[in-house]
Design a protein around this motif. Structure first.
Motif, mmCIF file in Angstrom:
data_model
loop_
_atom_site.group_PDB
_atom_site.id
_atom_site.type_symbol
_atom_site.label_atom_id
_atom_site.label_comp_id
_atom_site.label_asym_id
_atom_site.label_seq_id
_atom_site.Cartn_x
_atom_site.Cartn_y
_atom_site.Cartn_z
ATOM 1 N N GLN A 208 0.816 -1.209 0.000
ATOM 2 C CA GLN A 208 0.000 0.000 0.000
ATOM 3 C C GLN A 208 0.853 1.263 0.000
ATOM 4 O OE1 GLN A 208 -2.926 -0.015 3.132
ATOM 5 N NE2 GLN A 208 -3.604 2.072 2.744
ATOM 6 N N LEU A 209 2.003 1.216 0.668
ATOM 7 C CA LEU A 209 2.786 2.430 0.909
ATOM 8 C C LEU A 209 4.023 2.584 0.026
ATOM 9 C CD1 LEU A 209 3.042 2.912 4.789
ATOM 10 C CD2 LEU A 209 2.001 4.475 3.152
ATOM 11 N N ALA A 210 4.731 1.488 -0.178
ATOM 12 C CA ALA A 210 6.104 1.602 -0.680
ATOM 13 C C ALA A 210 6.184 1.819 -2.183
ATOM 14 C CB ALA A 210 6.895 0.357 -0.296
ATOM 15 N N ASP A 211 7.251 2.503 -2.592
ATOM 16 C CA ASP A 211 7.609 2.635 -4.005
ATOM 17 C C ASP A 211 8.636 1.577 -4.392
ATOM 18 O OD1 ASP A 211 6.207 5.253 -4.688
ATOM 19 O OD2 ASP A 211 7.394 5.837 -2.947
ATOM 20 N N ARG A 212 9.584 1.334 -3.465
ATOM 21 C CA ARG A 212 10.626 0.332 -3.692
ATOM 22 C C ARG A 212 10.744 -0.546 -2.451
ATOM 23 N NH1 ARG A 212 14.194 2.392 -7.903
ATOM 24 N NH2 ARG A 212 13.567 4.533 -8.388
ATOM 25 N N ILE A 213 11.299 -1.738 -2.647
ATOM 26 C CA ILE A 213 11.511 -2.669 -1.539
ATOM 27 C C ILE A 213 12.945 -3.179 -1.606
ATOM 28 C CG2 ILE A 213 10.804 -4.830 -0.453
ATOM 29 C CD1 ILE A 213 8.063 -4.455 -1.816
ATOM 30 N N THR A 214 13.673 -3.017 -0.506
ATOM 31 C CA THR A 214 15.021 -3.572 -0.379
ATOM 32 C C THR A 214 14.960 -4.727 0.607
ATOM 33 O OG1 THR A 214 16.205 -1.534 -0.928
ATOM 34 C CG2 THR A 214 17.368 -3.142 0.427
ATOM 35 N N VAL A 215 15.460 -5.891 0.204
ATOM 36 C CA VAL A 215 15.379 -7.095 1.023
ATOM 37 C C VAL A 215 16.762 -7.475 1.539
ATOM 38 C CG1 VAL A 215 14.768 -9.547 1.047
ATOM 39 C CG2 VAL A 215 13.350 -7.930 -0.234
ATOM 40 N N LEU A 216 16.825 -7.775 2.843
ATOM 41 C CA LEU A 216 18.035 -8.297 3.474
ATOM 42 C C LEU A 216 17.771 -9.728 3.922
ATOM 43 C CD1 LEU A 216 19.071 -5.308 5.819
ATOM 44 C CD2 LEU A 216 19.641 -5.660 3.411
ATOM 45 N N VAL A 222 20.025 -8.665 -0.561
ATOM 46 C CA VAL A 222 19.491 -9.607 -1.555
ATOM 47 C C VAL A 222 19.124 -8.885 -2.838
ATOM 48 C CG1 VAL A 222 17.640 -11.259 -2.058
ATOM 49 C CG2 VAL A 222 18.645 -11.160 0.239
ATOM 50 N N GLY A 223 18.455 -7.729 -2.714
ATOM 51 C CA GLY A 223 18.089 -6.986 -3.903
ATOM 52 C C GLY A 223 17.079 -5.899 -3.605
ATOM 53 N N THR A 224 16.903 -5.014 -4.580
ATOM 54 C CA THR A 224 15.897 -3.950 -4.505
ATOM 55 C C THR A 224 15.006 -4.042 -5.731
ATOM 56 O OG1 THR A 224 17.319 -2.443 -3.255
ATOM 57 C CG2 THR A 224 15.507 -1.455 -4.479
ATOM 58 N N LYS A 225 13.690 -3.956 -5.496
ATOM 59 C CA LYS A 225 12.734 -4.004 -6.594
ATOM 60 C C LYS A 225 11.692 -2.913 -6.409
ATOM 61 C CE LYS A 225 12.981 -8.900 -7.843
ATOM 62 N NZ LYS A 225 12.195 -10.117 -8.167
ATOM 63 N N ARG A 226 11.183 -2.404 -7.511
ATOM 64 C CA ARG A 226 10.032 -1.533 -7.444
ATOM 65 C C ARG A 226 8.812 -2.391 -7.082
ATOM 66 N NH1 ARG A 226 10.921 3.587 -8.774
ATOM 67 N NH2 ARG A 226 8.690 3.952 -8.483
ATOM 68 N N VAL A 227 7.890 -1.810 -6.320
ATOM 69 C CA VAL A 227 6.711 -2.549 -5.885
ATOM 70 C C VAL A 227 5.929 -3.082 -7.083
ATOM 71 C CG1 VAL A 227 4.446 -2.286 -4.785
ATOM 72 C CG2 VAL A 227 6.488 -1.409 -3.660
ATOM 73 N N SER A 228 5.886 -2.294 -8.162
ATOM 74 C CA SER A 228 5.139 -2.710 -9.355
ATOM 75 C C SER A 228 5.765 -3.913 -10.046
ATOM 76 C CB SER A 228 5.056 -1.545 -10.344
ATOM 77 O OG SER A 228 6.362 -1.108 -10.705
ATOM 78 N N GLU A 229 6.992 -4.274 -9.649
ATOM 79 C CA GLU A 229 7.705 -5.361 -10.320
ATOM 80 C C GLU A 229 7.777 -6.633 -9.492
ATOM 81 O OE1 GLU A 229 11.447 -3.525 -10.939
ATOM 82 O OE2 GLU A 229 10.766 -2.245 -12.587
ATOM 83 N N THR A 230 7.053 -6.670 -8.345
ATOM 84 C CA THR A 230 7.143 -7.848 -7.484
ATOM 85 C C THR A 230 5.773 -8.167 -6.911
ATOM 86 O OG1 THR A 230 8.377 -8.836 -5.642
ATOM 87 C CG2 THR A 230 7.705 -6.536 -5.389
ATOM 88 N N ASP A 231 5.693 -9.274 -6.163
ATOM 89 C CA ASP A 231 4.445 -9.643 -5.500
ATOM 90 C C ASP A 231 4.786 -10.360 -4.190
ATOM 91 O OD1 ASP A 231 5.193 -12.275 -6.161
ATOM 92 O OD2 ASP A 231 3.865 -12.369 -7.888
ATOM 93 N N HIS A 232 3.752 -10.771 -3.469
ATOM 94 C CA HIS A 232 3.918 -11.384 -2.157
ATOM 95 C C HIS A 232 4.848 -12.599 -2.218
ATOM 96 C CE1 HIS A 232 2.851 -14.239 1.052
ATOM 97 N NE2 HIS A 232 2.514 -13.188 1.788
#
Length: 498
Positions: A208-216, A222-232
């Motif tokens: 709902q909130l994020a533009d990008r997601i960075t995963v550790l 691990v990586g950074t993705k735009r929210v529009s480019e990923t899913d649960h």
């Protein structure tokens, strides 16, 4: 300033605590006017990274830049001067002073500050950020609810007009109304060009909130993705390194006798509650914040004695006036606030796990240390509690492992009924899956389980039946096959037309 301008860049950040590599070459960019979610399981390194950004820790390797200029923080005051604020998950509130003084602590201008002017200034800020209905500027810190305390912590950060702001699990103690206020505030910050980092285990919030997601994961980037480019499912794979093919471990068990029956139970918190749960059954309790779910659990557990109706346990009417009565009736209770209400944080895993069964481990008046250690080790292995030993302080464990210690304490009593209030609050997706597996295992062993949760997918996933509460009453009951999020919400809001 461009939406794409990088307000903060962390490059190659590493941090070691003795032989433990907490962070290894972590890369994060926070962009002006954007929300970047930081995600990962407990122990992935998110908190360590935030402490480095806040100046609590100095990195062992790597570099930090703000607006393209290298920075080094020796302490949090350096970070604040650079325009960076980190909002902690557990706020520090001064009980004896007002909300206004708590918000502007450190900026009061000495002992001769004008209190009336400060109150008016605070009211202006509360109106600006939309918190004026949730907080009174002149209320005492000691009178604040957990949600209000968190809002004060947020206000304390935003009134300093930071360029970069980091939220660490900000909604863990907030109700739906406060969450809506927070999201509105974050959008205002974005409009003002502030770069936002947002840590949460709640997937719905992230999308709902994020533009990008960075995963550790395990301290590494691990990586950074735009929210529009990923899913649960993609995020879960990134966080845990595997597919959670069966996230909710729930197969209906064979049902036995009725373990608990509430008949017209009431007190100052709940009214005329009728409820049953059978051996081997998982019953969910849903409802909006303030509906009385936790209060119902505390009524069953003896914290809030019933003043009306009957509580029947395995066919016997029981007088449950205090927690010891519920324990004797074979009821275990894991409360929502595990740190404040369930755990001795400065005591060991062994001490916490054996707390309720000490008498059975004693010979005369002395607790048998060998028996206590054996019990703790049994549940460390059974529940897969990640701890160096049974002597580790519980306060040093992750949230998921702390919750498992609470479960170990009650499983050691061989309960007939286990009450779980928000059992996965503040826990990462991997640990959640393990808690669900434990619940399923207990049901198949014939334990009756009641689960309270604010997360509707969780209630739908683990429950055989669901009671929905509204205004301290049961507003409806749904079987697993008939339950949907829409039907639960309609009952929670008493919308009989839905």
């Amino acid at each position: 300033m461009s939406q794409e301008s990088i307000a903060l860049r962390a490059a190659g950040i590493s941090k070691n605590f003795g032989p433990v590599h907490a962070l290894r070459g972590v890369e994060v960019e926070l962009r002006s006017g954007e929300v970047t979610a930081l995600m990962g399981e407990n122990g992935a390194g998110k908190s360590t990274l935030l402490k480095i950004l806040n100046g609590d820790y100095r990195p062992d390797g790597g570099s930090l830049e703000i607006d393209g200029r290298p920075v080094e923080f020796s302490d949090p005051s350096d970070a604040r001067r650079a325009g960076l604020r980190v909002i902690a998950q557990e706020p520090e509130i001064i009980a004896a002073v007002s909300v206004a003084e708590n918000i502007f602590v450190g900026d009061l201008g000495g002992v001769g500050f004008n209190r009336r002017a400060l109150i008016e200034r605070t009211r202006t800020e509360l109106r600006r950020w939309g918190f004026d209905r949730a907080l009174r500027a002149d209320a005492l810190g000691s009178d604040l609810s957990p949600a209000q305390r968190q809002l004060v912590e947020i206000m304390r950060a935003v009134v300093s007009r930071p360029r970069i702001i980091c939220f660490d699990e900000p909604t863990s103690s907030l109700g739906d109304e406060e969450v809506a206020l927070l999201f509105s505030l974050i959008r205002q910050l974005q409009d003002d060009g502030v770069a936002v980092a947002y840590v949460s285990h709640r997937m719905a919030e992230i999308f709902q909130l994020a533009d990008r997601i960075t995963v550790l994961r395990d301290g590494a980037f691990v990586g950074t993705k735009r929210v529009s480019e990923t899913d649960h499912d993609d995020l879960v794979r990134m966080m845990v390194g595997r597919d959670l093919e069966k996230f909710f471990h729930r197969d209906r068990a064979a049902l036995g006798e009725t373990v608990l029956e509430l008949i017209g139970v009431g007190n100052e918190h709940v009214t005329d509650v009728d409820l049953t749960v059978r051996a081997g059954e998982v019953v969910g309790v849903a409802g909006l914040v303030g509906a009385g779910r936790s209060e119902l659990m505390k009524t069953i557990a003896g914290d809030y004695p019933a003043t009306a109706g009957r509580i029947v346990v395995s066919g016997e009417v029981r007088s449950i006036r205090q927690p010891s009565d519920s324990i004797r009736a074979g009821i275990g209770f894991a409360p929502e606030e595990r740190k404040a209400e369930a755990l001795l944080l400065q005591r060991s895993v062994r001490d916490n796990a054996a707390l309720v069964v000490l008498k059975s481990l004693a010979r005369w008046i002395f607790v048998r240390g060998r028996a206590e250690r054996a019990l703790a080790q049994e549940y460390i292995q059974r529940l897969r509690i990640r701890t160096p030993s049974s002597e580790q302080l519980v306060g040093n464990l992750s949230g998921g492992n702390q919750q498992k210690v609470v479960l170990a304490r009650w499983l050691a009593t061989k309960p007939r009924l286990l009450l779980l209030d928000e059992p996965t609050r503040g826990i990462d997706v991997g640990a959640k899956s393990e808690i669900y597996a434990i619940i399923d295992e207990l049901a198949h062993q014939g334990v009756a389980v009641i689960v309270v949760s604010s997360e509707l997918p969780e209630i739908l996933g683990v429950s055989d039946r669901i009671y929905v509460m509204s205004d301290g009453r049961i507003s409806g009951e749904l079987d697993r096959k008939d339950a949907t999020e829409e039907r639960i919400l309609a009952l929670a809001m008493n919308d009989i037309s839905a």
